[in-house]
Write a protein that holds these residues in place. Structure first.
Motif, mmCIF file in Angstrom:
data_model
loop_
_atom_site.group_PDB
_atom_site.id
_atom_site.type_symbol
_atom_site.label_atom_id
_atom_site.label_comp_id
_atom_site.label_asym_id
_atom_site.label_seq_id
_atom_site.Cartn_x
_atom_site.Cartn_y
_atom_site.Cartn_z
ATOM 1 N N PRO A 47 14.449 13.549 -16.248
ATOM 2 C CA PRO A 47 14.724 14.564 -17.281
ATOM 3 C C PRO A 47 13.887 15.814 -17.056
ATOM 4 C CG PRO A 47 13.543 12.683 -18.212
ATOM 5 C CD PRO A 47 13.858 12.358 -16.797
ATOM 6 N N CYS A 97 9.881 12.705 -22.217
ATOM 7 C CA CYS A 97 9.679 12.244 -23.588
ATOM 8 C C CYS A 97 8.192 12.307 -23.921
ATOM 9 C CB CYS A 97 10.168 10.809 -23.744
ATOM 10 S SG CYS A 97 11.938 10.618 -23.459
ATOM 11 N N VAL A 108 9.722 11.047 -28.914
ATOM 12 C CA VAL A 108 10.634 12.175 -29.056
ATOM 13 C C VAL A 108 11.098 12.544 -27.652
ATOM 14 C CG1 VAL A 108 10.866 14.583 -29.780
ATOM 15 C CG2 VAL A 108 9.450 13.017 -31.111
ATOM 16 N N CYS A 109 12.407 12.482 -27.442
ATOM 17 C CA CYS A 109 12.981 12.780 -26.122
ATOM 18 C C CYS A 109 13.952 13.955 -26.237
ATOM 19 C CB CYS A 109 13.731 11.564 -25.587
ATOM 20 S SG CYS A 109 12.677 10.130 -25.303
ATOM 21 N N PRO A 110 14.025 14.760 -25.182
ATOM 22 C CA PRO A 110 14.990 15.870 -25.212
ATOM 23 C C PRO A 110 16.416 15.321 -25.184
ATOM 24 C CG PRO A 110 13.966 15.720 -23.060
ATOM 25 C CD PRO A 110 13.277 14.725 -23.946
ATOM 26 N N GLU A 111 17.293 16.078 -25.759
ATOM 27 C CA GLU A 111 18.697 15.641 -25.791
ATOM 28 C C GLU A 111 19.445 16.066 -24.564
ATOM 29 O OE1 GLU A 111 20.620 16.556 -29.432
ATOM 30 O OE2 GLU A 111 18.871 16.000 -30.573
#
Length: 77
Positions: A7, A11, A74-77
């Motif tokens: 990613p 996260c 919390v992870c990016p979408e």
């Protein structure tokens, strides 16, 4: 086997709340938090989850039955 891309933004773990149960001793738990997310001011405990690194030093040194850090990924979408 297909490789998944890494990613772009990894996260991260964040503190949603710092819960304190009972009384904490300032001599025992006063300087354990490196960022001041858990500190003593005017004889009372002050918590600021936005400053917390989720290092869990407060739980280790003050006791997990007296301090609990509520965290989530919390992870990016």
């Amino acid at each position: 086997m297909a490789w998944r891309r890494k990613p772009e933004k990894p996260c991260s773990i964040v503190a949603r709340a710092i819960e304190v149960y009972g009384d904490l001793d300032p001599d025992e738990c006063g300087g354990v938090c490196p960022t001041g997310a858990l500190r003593f001011e005017a004889g009372r405990v002050v918590t600021e989850p936005s400053l917390c690194l989720v290092c869990l030093a407060c739980m280790a040194l003050c006791g997990p039955s007296r301090v609990r850090v509520v965290s989530e990924w919390v992870c990016p979408e």
